[in-house]
Motif scaffolding. Structure first.
Motif, PDB file in Angstrom:
ATOM      1  N   MET A 196      65.902 -86.103 -53.483  1.00 40.03           N
ATOM      2  CA  MET A 196      66.034 -85.012 -52.553  1.00 40.03           C
ATOM      3  C   MET A 196      64.969 -84.986 -51.330  1.00 40.03           C
ATOM      4  O   MET A 196      63.924 -84.576 -51.304  1.00 40.03           O
ATOM      5  CB  MET A 196      65.618 -83.856 -53.429  1.00 40.03           C
ATOM      6  N   ALA A 234      65.923 -83.949 -48.403  1.00 40.91           N
ATOM      7  CA  ALA A 234      66.384 -82.981 -47.309  1.00 40.91           C
ATOM      8  C   ALA A 234      65.269 -81.745 -47.221  1.00 40.91           C
ATOM      9  O   ALA A 234      64.704 -81.477 -48.315  1.00 40.91           O
ATOM     10  CB  ALA A 234      67.757 -82.399 -47.716  1.00 40.91           C
ATOM     11  N   ALA A 253      66.179 -75.132 -46.280  1.00 37.85           N
ATOM     12  CA  ALA A 253      65.686 -73.893 -45.876  1.00 37.85           C
ATOM     13  C   ALA A 253      65.207 -73.018 -47.208  1.00 37.85           C
ATOM     14  O   ALA A 253      66.040 -73.110 -48.080  1.00 37.85           O
ATOM     15  CB  ALA A 253      66.754 -73.005 -45.097  1.00 37.85           C
ATOM     16  N   THR A 311      66.644 -68.672 -51.051  1.00 39.53           N
ATOM     17  CA  THR A 311      67.814 -69.320 -51.052  1.00 39.53           C
ATOM     18  C   THR A 311      67.562 -70.264 -52.503  1.00 39.53           C
ATOM     19  O   THR A 311      66.363 -70.045 -52.948  1.00 39.53           O
ATOM     20  CB  THR A 311      68.201 -71.011 -50.107  1.00 39.53           C
ATOM     21  N   GLU A 312      68.541 -70.739 -52.969  1.00 41.56           N
ATOM     22  CA  GLU A 312      68.206 -71.187 -54.375  1.00 41.56           C
ATOM     23  C   GLU A 312      67.523 -72.338 -54.348  1.00 41.56           C
ATOM     24  O   GLU A 312      67.783 -73.310 -53.165  1.00 41.56           O
ATOM     25  CB  GLU A 312      69.531 -71.505 -55.212  1.00 41.56           C
ATOM     26  N   GLY A 335      61.574 -85.938 -55.933  1.00 42.21           N
ATOM     27  CA  GLY A 335      61.483 -84.944 -54.593  1.00 42.21           C
ATOM     28  C   GLY A 335      60.540 -85.306 -53.739  1.00 42.21           C
ATOM     29  O   GLY A 335      59.879 -86.320 -53.633  1.00 42.21           O
ATOM     30  N   PHE A 336      60.784 -84.552 -52.494  1.00 40.80           N
ATOM     31  CA  PHE A 336      59.688 -84.873 -51.355  1.00 40.80           C
ATOM     32  C   PHE A 336      58.931 -83.575 -51.289  1.00 40.80           C
ATOM     33  O   PHE A 336      59.451 -82.397 -51.824  1.00 40.80           O
ATOM     34  CB  PHE A 336      60.591 -84.989 -50.039  1.00 40.80           C
ATOM     35  N   ALA A 337      57.642 -83.637 -50.686  1.00 41.63           N
ATOM     36  CA  ALA A 337      56.808 -82.397 -50.589  1.00 41.63           C
ATOM     37  C   ALA A 337      56.128 -82.602 -48.967  1.00 41.63           C
ATOM     38  O   ALA A 337      55.690 -83.709 -48.904  1.00 41.63           O
ATOM     39  CB  ALA A 337      55.761 -82.527 -51.514  1.00 41.63           C
ATOM     40  N   GLU A 348      53.524 -81.368 -46.793  1.00 37.91           N
ATOM     41  CA  GLU A 348      52.538 -80.243 -46.799  1.00 37.91           C
ATOM     42  C   GLU A 348      51.527 -80.276 -45.508  1.00 37.91           C
ATOM     43  O   GLU A 348      51.674 -81.446 -44.860  1.00 37.91           O
ATOM     44  CB  GLU A 348      51.723 -80.573 -47.995  1.00 37.91           C
ATOM     45  N   LYS A 403      58.706 -78.444 -60.682  1.00 37.69           N
ATOM     46  CA  LYS A 403      60.285 -78.778 -60.546  1.00 37.69           C
ATOM     47  C   LYS A 403      60.748 -79.814 -61.610  1.00 37.69           C
ATOM     48  O   LYS A 403      61.946 -80.093 -61.514  1.00 37.69           O
ATOM     49  CB  LYS A 403      60.541 -79.139 -59.032  1.00 37.69           C
TER      50      LYS A 403
HETATM   51  N1  CTP Z   1      63.896 -78.440 -52.107  1.00 35.23           N
HETATM   52  C1  CTP Z   1      65.190 -77.902 -52.885  1.00 35.23           C
HETATM   53  N2  CTP Z   1      65.725 -76.563 -52.666  1.00 35.23           N
HETATM   54  C2  CTP Z   1      64.956 -75.727 -51.752  1.00 35.23           C
HETATM   55  C3  CTP Z   1      63.829 -76.037 -51.226  1.00 35.23           C
HETATM   56  C4  CTP Z   1      63.249 -77.335 -51.239  1.00 35.23           C
HETATM   57  O1  CTP Z   1      65.874 -78.611 -53.499  1.00 35.23           O
HETATM   58  N3  CTP Z   1      65.602 -74.298 -51.445  1.00 35.23           N
HETATM   59  C5  CTP Z   1      63.517 -79.463 -52.792  1.00 35.23           C
HETATM   60  C6  CTP Z   1      63.110 -80.129 -51.287  1.00 35.23           C
HETATM   61  O2  CTP Z   1      64.418 -81.139 -50.934  1.00 35.23           O
HETATM   62  C7  CTP Z   1      62.224 -81.214 -51.574  1.00 35.23           C
HETATM   63  C8  CTP Z   1      61.224 -80.359 -52.740  1.00 35.23           C
HETATM   64  O3  CTP Z   1      62.201 -79.232 -53.098  1.00 35.23           O
HETATM   65  O4  CTP Z   1      62.413 -82.351 -52.349  1.00 35.23           O
HETATM   66  C9  CTP Z   1      60.200 -79.772 -51.956  1.00 35.23           C
HETATM   67  O5  CTP Z   1      60.377 -79.187 -50.870  1.00 35.23           O
HETATM   68  P1  CTP Z   1      59.332 -78.429 -50.097  1.00 35.23           P
HETATM   69  O6  CTP Z   1      59.828 -77.753 -48.718  1.00 35.23           O
HETATM   70  O7  CTP Z   1      58.045 -79.194 -49.685  1.00 35.23           O
HETATM   71  O8  CTP Z   1      58.668 -77.437 -51.042  1.00 35.23           O
HETATM   72  P2  CTP Z   1      59.295 -75.675 -51.395  1.00 35.23           P
HETATM   73  O9  CTP Z   1      59.458 -75.935 -52.969  1.00 35.23           O
HETATM   74  O10 CTP Z   1      60.393 -75.321 -50.662  1.00 35.23           O
HETATM   75  O11 CTP Z   1      57.860 -74.981 -51.048  1.00 35.23           O
HETATM   76  P3  CTP Z   1      56.963 -74.751 -49.940  1.00 35.23           P
HETATM   77  O12 CTP Z   1      57.904 -74.472 -48.852  1.00 35.23           O
HETATM   78  O13 CTP Z   1      56.453 -73.386 -50.333  1.00 35.23           O
HETATM   79  O14 CTP Z   1      55.956 -75.947 -49.576  1.00 35.23           O
END
Ligand code: CTP
Length: 405
Positions: free
Chosen positions: A281, A283, A286, A312-313, A328-330, A332, A347
């Motif tokens: 993942m 992407a 949002a 969003t979910e 997953g990707f993060a 930060e 997750k």
């Molecule tokens: N992700 C997802 N669905 C979402 C938001 C994020 O599947 N609605 C996935 C992204 O593709 C990514 C990981 O969760 O692999 C982490 O996404 P990130 O934006 O870094 O973190 P969030 O969980 O959205 O937390 P925050 O924005 O508070 O850092």
């Protein structure tokens, strides 16, 4: 632009007699631009399609066509040119490779300069066959291609599309971009070690519509996800790529699914994941979307002062992970390692790739990335600043090394 992997590399481009031979001019130019030293060898029939002078000018080297160079024919030169060149090369690319040349290599023939050179080759050989659809699909051709692959040569299969004959089908020479990516892959020491595996990759941003004209989006270019999908495909995996709106292009054999919103991405991921072993993942989904979608353009006189948002979910947190390797990707900006490790646990991931926005050469809209891979076991791998394609390959290595698949 010069490229670290290609700079100083000695590459032989073999060109054989088919209409796609004209594309070799662009390939030579790109290889030279990337910093490689290029020598071209042509079969006599290739010279019917493109002039040796064109390829000689672009490669800045003499083009080899005849087994016996003129000076040798005169009896004035003792030469083992085929052995010298075979030893000289770091890589040979055969593009386009006609079915005739493919058959001859598969059966050890050496009756022209190109084949003589191939028979003495010590370096890896990339073969990109091309022919009209019926010629390409001919069982003998397919058997020969399989044989070459089993001998350890890297095949860039022909693609489907419009052919010189006007027919439509599989036989088109693979795109130069893909041949160059394959060359980079091989020069970096990778092979088709993902054969038989099925990978689902998500890429790009999601757009959450406000009205028919506006949306909430983010700066993700999709480059990292596309690089992962391409690298996995070149390493032999069956790849499905689900992407939000981007300017990136994929390969024709990648199952490409275009989506727009987080909800559309979730639906596509849930549907596609069943048939895949690995989910990556990457992407930038949002986290919020407008609570209401206006079906009419919101006008200035509406005096809008705020937009109510709802969450969003979380796709990654909610997908079924049984028997899957989930990465997953993060992204930060602060307390990076801590936040990424927290996401890995919350997750329930096997691995997370931490992208820090603190480094200017990393992150959005750039060709490079510096990431840290964190495994479920706690093992951390800090990767140096790399092109996104190189970073993608290192991430794939970590997936293999995790031992989960
Ligand atoms: N992700 C997802 N669905 C979402 C938001 C994020 O599947 N609605 C996935 C992204 O593709 C990514 C990981 O969760 O692999 C982490 O996404 P990130 O934006 O870094 O973190 P969030 O969980 O959205 O937390 P925050 O924005 O508070 O850092």
């Amino acid at each position: 632009m010069r490229d670290e992997i290609f700079t100083g590399k000695k590459i032989i481009l073999g060109v054989t007699g088919c209409i796609a031979a004209y594309k070799s001019a662009y390939l030579v130019r790109e290889l030279v631009k990337k910093g490689a030293e290029v020598k071209v060898v042509m079969t006599p029939s290739a010279t019917e399609f493109i002039a040796p002078l064109t390829l000689s000018t672009l490669s800045r080297n003499e083009v080899i066509v005849n087994i016996f160079p003129p000076s040798q024919k005169n009896g004035t030169l003792q030469s083992t040119w085929h052995i010298d060149n075979a030893v000289w090369a770091d890589l040979m690319i055969l593009a386009p490779a006609t079915i005739n040349t493919v058959a001859k290599i598969a059966h050890g023939f050496a009756d022209n300069a190109l084949l003589t050179l191939v028979s003495a080759l010590r370096c890896p050989l990339i073969i990109a066959p091309a022919a009209d659809a019926d010629m390409y699909q001919n069982p003998l051709t397919q058997e020969n291609i399989k044989k070459l692959e089993s001998l350890g040569h890297y095949i860039v299969p022909a693609e489907e599309g419009e052919l010189a004959s006007g027919l439509f089908g599989k036989g088109r020479l693979a795109g130069n971009d893909k041949i160059l990516d394959a060359a980079e892959l091989i020069l970096s020491g990778y092979k088709k070690d993902f054969s038989g595996r099925k990978i689902l990759v998500t890429a790009g941003p999601t757009y959450e519509d406000i009205d028919p004209v506006r949306f909430i989006g983010n700066r993700s270019s999709g480059k990292m996800g596309f690089a992962l999908a391409k690298a996995a495909c070149l390493r032999g995996a069956g790849v499905t790529l689900i992407s939000g709106p981007t300017n990136e292009t994929s390969y024709p054999e990648i199952n490409f699914i275009k989506i727009r919103s987080a909800a559309e991405m979730k639906k596509a991921v849930v549907k596609e994941l069943k048939a895949n072993d690995i989910l990556i993942m990457s992407a930038a989904v949002a986290d919020y979307k407008p609570a209401e979608l206006s079906n009419k353009k919101i006008k200035k006189e509406d005096k809008l002062s705020s937009i109510k948002l709802v969450e969003t979910e979380d796709i990654l947190a909610s997908v079924e992970k049984k028997d899957k390797m989930v990465v997953g990707f993060a992204l930060e900006t602060d307390d990076e390692l801590q936040n990424a490790s927290k996401k890995l646990k919350s997750k329930n991931l096997d691995m997370i790739v931490l992208n820090s926005l603190k480094d200017k050469a990393s992150g959005f809209e750039v060709e490079t990335n510096k990431v840290t891979v964190i495994h479920k076991s706690g093992k951390k791998v800090n990767l140096p600043l790399l092109s996104k394609f190189q970073a993608a390959n290192k991430i794939l290595n970590e997936i293999l090394e995790s031992g989960k698949i």
